[in-house]
Design an enzyme around this catalytic site. Structure first.
Site, PDB file in Angstrom:
ATOM      1  CG  ASP A 117      29.147  10.265  49.257  1.00 55.57           C
ATOM      2  OD1 ASP A 117      29.330   9.252  49.955  1.00 55.57           O
ATOM      3  OD2 ASP A 117      29.669  11.366  49.507  1.00 55.57           O
ATOM      4  CG  HIS A 123      25.805  13.560  54.575  1.00 51.87           C
ATOM      5  ND1 HIS A 123      27.093  13.995  54.785  1.00 51.87           N
ATOM      6  CD2 HIS A 123      25.049  14.165  55.506  1.00 51.87           C
ATOM      7  CE1 HIS A 123      27.104  14.837  55.801  1.00 51.87           C
ATOM      8  NE2 HIS A 123      25.878  14.963  56.263  1.00 51.87           N
ATOM      9  CB  SER A 124      25.642   9.396  58.316  1.00 53.50           C
ATOM     10  OG  SER A 124      25.342   9.472  59.688  1.00 53.50           O
ATOM     11  NE  ARG A 134      22.965  26.672  60.519  1.00 50.00           N
ATOM     12  CZ  ARG A 134      23.116  25.427  60.064  1.00 50.00           C
ATOM     13  NH1 ARG A 134      24.000  25.140  59.138  1.00 50.00           N
ATOM     14  NH2 ARG A 134      22.361  24.470  60.523  1.00 50.00           N
ATOM     15  CB  SER A 192      24.510  23.157  56.199  1.00 54.27           C
ATOM     16  OG  SER A 192      25.734  22.710  56.677  1.00 54.27           O
ATOM     17  CE  LYS A 229      28.540  20.384  54.813  1.00 54.43           C
ATOM     18  NZ  LYS A 229      28.553  20.728  56.196  1.00 54.43           N
ATOM     19  CE  LYS A 230      28.255  14.092  51.675  1.00 50.01           C
ATOM     20  NZ  LYS A 230      29.263  13.036  51.477  1.00 50.01           N
TER      21      LYS A 230
HETATM   22  N1  URA Z   1      25.792  18.819  59.445  1.00 49.33           N
HETATM   23  C1  URA Z   1      26.092  19.764  58.520  1.00 49.33           C
HETATM   24  O1  URA Z   1      26.949  19.583  57.672  1.00 49.33           O
HETATM   25  N2  URA Z   1      25.396  20.910  58.579  1.00 49.33           N
HETATM   26  C2  URA Z   1      24.436  21.163  59.485  1.00 49.33           C
HETATM   27  O2  URA Z   1      23.851  22.222  59.444  1.00 49.33           O
HETATM   28  C3  URA Z   1      24.156  20.171  60.445  1.00 49.33           C
HETATM   29  C4  URA Z   1      24.854  18.997  60.389  1.00 49.33           C
END
Ligand code: URA
Length: 446
Positions: A88, A90-91, A176, A191, A195-196
């Site tokens: 994948d 991620h940007s 946050r 963070s 997720k990734k």
């Molecule tokens: N995108 C995210 O998913 N987490 C962050 O902390 C900042 C940008």
């Protein structure tokens, strides 16, 4: 013996600059997930990390604990071979960043498998999911089994974050966001990667953006973030490379939702007319995804392969199949102009002087789209998929009085004038041809 969680003790140690153990961090994250840690304590912890940072081991422990706060997809259990090229991108996000929409089909057309879990727009930058939702019927939340089936049969699927993946991040991020603790490299790393990594990827490519349209405005900050993400992800067992890319101007010629899907379809079906910076960054990301996932051995070969997949139409076909598999109808490549709803007023923003487009306050352009209704400032707000900007000029363009700087698509003239004024003041025209920097500035590897 179970160790009791005393959140304030963990916060105090972090506040005083001590190094937390993996156990401390694991227990704190468990408390975030099950509610034993209060929002006020998450906030204090985030601020302590913001000021004192984290050691590499602490950062890795936080990322892994947040990844493990929910489900981690196991692709072998879903019928994929161990070591399959599941990859994948991620940007970190930027205005006009529609790259995922064309990138996933290009990589799939070259033999990669792309289960892409993407997000919604927040602040000035758009979100892939919102863009796809401008296609009537597109289902961004299929079950995990259906998601896997689409990846297996089509090669890629783009869906939204489900409730079961990295739930600790959802709560942590929300706190946050309202306590001025987003801009912390270890917290951003944990963070994004929690997720990734919960998507069970075999490799990852990061697009870390810098500039006026990105949330890391300087190259130095973006590079530090990229280096940290690459280090933590590789240490966690997911081979990862990052590209540092320039967001000092809108990426491509559109910003909004339906208008970006239109640009994507035209990019895939008529690549010779596509915006060059958008082609460059998309092909570069595709090439690294193909190398990181083992589909190709060298970046040079992967670049050729990705370019061919774009030029011979195979990526376009995959895009069409993916949209169909997710409920967006069978023939999107030939029906998009009637299916996608773009707002009726087409207002040309005219240039007031002769010269060259020399700079762009890209964040302000993104905020103009938000104000038209095309983005949100509150995560639960509804957006208007039909509004946006098209034909956006680029740095280095030669312009004359009356030439279009961009076009606004909205529902009435009054909103068009408001948006036009905002966009016009975000674009600077000067006599000298500016230096135009390449879109990909650096590659960060382990
Ligand atoms: N995108 C995210 O998913 N987490 C962050 O902390 C900042 C940008």
């Amino acid at each position: 013996m179970t160790v009791t969680l005393i959140p304030q003790e963990i916060i105090r140690r972090k506040r005083d600059g001590e190094i937390l153990s993996q156990d401390d961090i694991g227990r704190f994250v468990e408390g975030i997930t099950d509610g034993r840690v209060a929002d006020s304590q998450i906030s204090a912890f985030a601020m302590a990390v913001f000021f004192n940072g984290m050691s590499p081991d602490e950062g890795a422990a936080l990322t892994l604990a947040m990844r493990d706060s929910g489900d981690v997809i196991n692709w072998v259990n879903l019928g994929f071979e161990a070591g399959a090229p599941i990859v994948d991108k991620h940007s970190t996000g930027g205005v006009g960043d529609k790259v995922s929409l064309m990138l996933a089909p290009i990589v799939a057309a070259c033999g990669g498998l792309v289960p892409m879990i993407s997000g919604r727009g927040l602040g000035h930058s758009g979100g892939t999911l919102d863009k796809f939702e401008s296609i009537p019927g597109y289902d961004p939340y299929p079950s995990i089994n259906r998601f896997a089936k689409i990846v297996k049969t089509v090669g890629c699927s783009i869906i939204g974050q489900t409730g079961e993946l990295a739930p600790a991040d959802r709560r942590f991020y929300a706190v946050r966001d309202v306590t001025a603790t987003v801009e912390s490299i270890p917290l951003i790393t944990a963070s994004i990667l929690s997720k990734k990594l919960s998507a069970g990827l075999n490799s990852l490519v990061m697009d870390v953006k810098f500039g006026s349209g990105a949330f890391m405005s300087t190259h130095v900050q973006a590079k530090q973030l990229a280096q940290n993400i690459v280090r933590v992800a590789n240490a966690a067992g997911t081979p990862t490379t990052a590209l540092l890319t320039d967001m000092n101007q809108v990426l491509g010629r559109t910003a909004g939702n339906a208008v970006e899907v239109v640009e994507t379809i035209e990019f895939l079906t008529n690549p010779s007319l596509a915006d060059k910076r958008l082609v460059d960054v998309t092909i570069a990301l595709a090439a690294y995804m193909l190398v990181m996932s083992g589909v190709e051995q060298s970046v040079e070969k992967a670049t050729v392969k990705a370019t061919q997949a774009l030029e011979n139409g195979s990526a376009a076909e995959i895009f069409e199949k993916m949209v169909a598999a997710q409920g967006g109808g069978n023939n999107i490549l030939s029906t998009y102009s009637s299916k996608l709803s773009v707002a009726p007023v087409d207002y040309v923003i005219e240039c007031a002087e002769d010269g060259y487009v020399s700079s762009m306050d890209t964040r302000a352009v993104g905020m103009a789209v938000v104000e038209m209704g095309g983005g949100r400032t509150d995560p639960t707000a509804k957006i208007d998929h039909a509004v946006g900007l098209t034909h956006i000029c680029q740095i280095g363009d030669r312009v004359t009085v009356g030439a279009p700087l961009a076009r606004v698509r909205v529902h009435d003239e009054a909103s068009a004038e408001v948006a036009a004024a905002a966009v016009k003041s975000a674009i600077t025209v000067s006599n000298e041809m500016p230096k135009v920097l390449p879109v990909v500035s650096e590659i960060i590897e382990v």
